[in-house]
Design a protein around this motif. Sequence first.
Motif, PDB file in Angstrom:
ATOM      1  N   THR A   1       0.855  -1.203   0.000  1.00  0.00           N
ATOM      2  CA  THR A   1       0.000   0.000   0.000  1.00  0.00           C
ATOM      3  C   THR A   1       0.887   1.250   0.000  1.00  0.00           C
ATOM      4  N   TYR A   2       0.249   2.416  -0.080  1.00  0.00           N
ATOM      5  CA  TYR A   2       1.007   3.667   0.029  1.00  0.00           C
ATOM      6  C   TYR A   2       1.669   3.790   1.411  1.00  0.00           C
ATOM      7  N   GLY A   3       1.091   3.141   2.423  1.00  0.00           N
ATOM      8  CA  GLY A   3       1.704   3.162   3.761  1.00  0.00           C
ATOM      9  C   GLY A   3       3.054   2.468   3.742  1.00  0.00           C
TER      10      GLY A   3
ATOM     11  N   ASP B   1       5.582   4.494   1.802  1.00  0.00           N
ATOM     12  CA  ASP B   1       6.066   5.637   2.572  1.00  0.00           C
ATOM     13  C   ASP B   1       7.186   5.182   3.520  1.00  0.00           C
TER      14      ASP B   1
ATOM     15  N   ARG C   1       1.855   2.669  12.917  1.00  0.00           N
ATOM     16  CA  ARG C   1       0.719   3.500  12.551  1.00  0.00           C
ATOM     17  C   ARG C   1       0.092   4.113  13.793  1.00  0.00           C
TER      18      ARG C   1
ATOM     19  N   ASP D   1      -1.259  10.769   6.585  1.00  0.00           N
ATOM     20  CA  ASP D   1      -2.264  10.447   5.558  1.00  0.00           C
ATOM     21  C   ASP D   1      -2.509   8.941   5.474  1.00  0.00           C
ATOM     22  N   TYR D   2      -1.519   8.153   5.892  1.00  0.00           N
ATOM     23  CA  TYR D   2      -1.630   6.695   5.767  1.00  0.00           C
ATOM     24  C   TYR D   2      -1.726   5.994   7.110  1.00  0.00           C
TER      25      TYR D   2
ATOM     26  N   LEU E   1      -4.090   3.120   7.325  1.00  0.00           N
ATOM     27  CA  LEU E   1      -4.103   2.219   6.176  1.00  0.00           C
ATOM     28  C   LEU E   1      -3.487   0.865   6.492  1.00  0.00           C
TER      29      LEU E   1
ATOM     30  N   SER F   1      -6.744   6.464  -3.256  1.00  0.00           N
ATOM     31  CA  SER F   1      -5.915   7.135  -2.254  1.00  0.00           C
ATOM     32  C   SER F   1      -5.092   6.152  -1.425  1.00  0.00           C
ATOM     33  N   PHE F   2      -5.319   4.872  -1.582  1.00  0.00           N
ATOM     34  CA  PHE F   2      -4.688   3.890  -0.697  1.00  0.00           C
ATOM     35  C   PHE F   2      -3.570   3.085  -1.341  1.00  0.00           C
TER      36      PHE F   2
END
Length: 169
Positions: A14-16, A19, A98, A130-131, A134, A151-152
Amino acid sequence: MRRAIYPGTFDPITYGHLDVIERGSKIFDELIVAVAESLPPIGPRGPSKETLFTIDERLEMVKELTKKFANVQVECFSGLVVDYVRKKKTNVLLRGIRTVSDFEYEFQMALTNRTFAPEVETVFVMASQDYSFLSSRLIKEAASLGANLTSFVPPQVECRLKEKLKSLG
Ligand code: ADP
């Protein structure tokens, strides 16, 4: 040379995760994203089931999305993560945090790993807020309900998720 290992299931990435990978690539000279071949029999939420994507599919997605980072490599591993860390001749494990709820599980894991391998340090980074909510689990649930995942996860992953869920009926 500082090499770190970032292990996970990445089912799917994922974008998480991306990142965390980007942050790790800036801290360490070399970062190996280690994709777990299968889930351990018992996970943080009780007995683990199978992953949605096969190891080859997960590896392919992680490789494709991390090729822009020159110092990031992608490999798969099985068994104890600290054994893999030792095999890779390093002593740094990277994990992402997170929320407070992650903390308890990650804290237990880090201290358990320390018991197995006292020389291995677990380093935590926080992904962008933002994540912070997620997770791969949430993405899979949202995908199965037909949600828009823009967005994810990157478009390639969204596409694969749709294909996979369709193939499963
Ligand atoms: P695992 O099954 O080992 O937890 P995951 O692929 O779910 O593997 O996660 C790998 C690591 O990435 C874990 O440290 C997890 O906390 C972290 N991570 C996953 N999603 C995020 C996110 N959105 N923000 C920060 N860290 C994350």
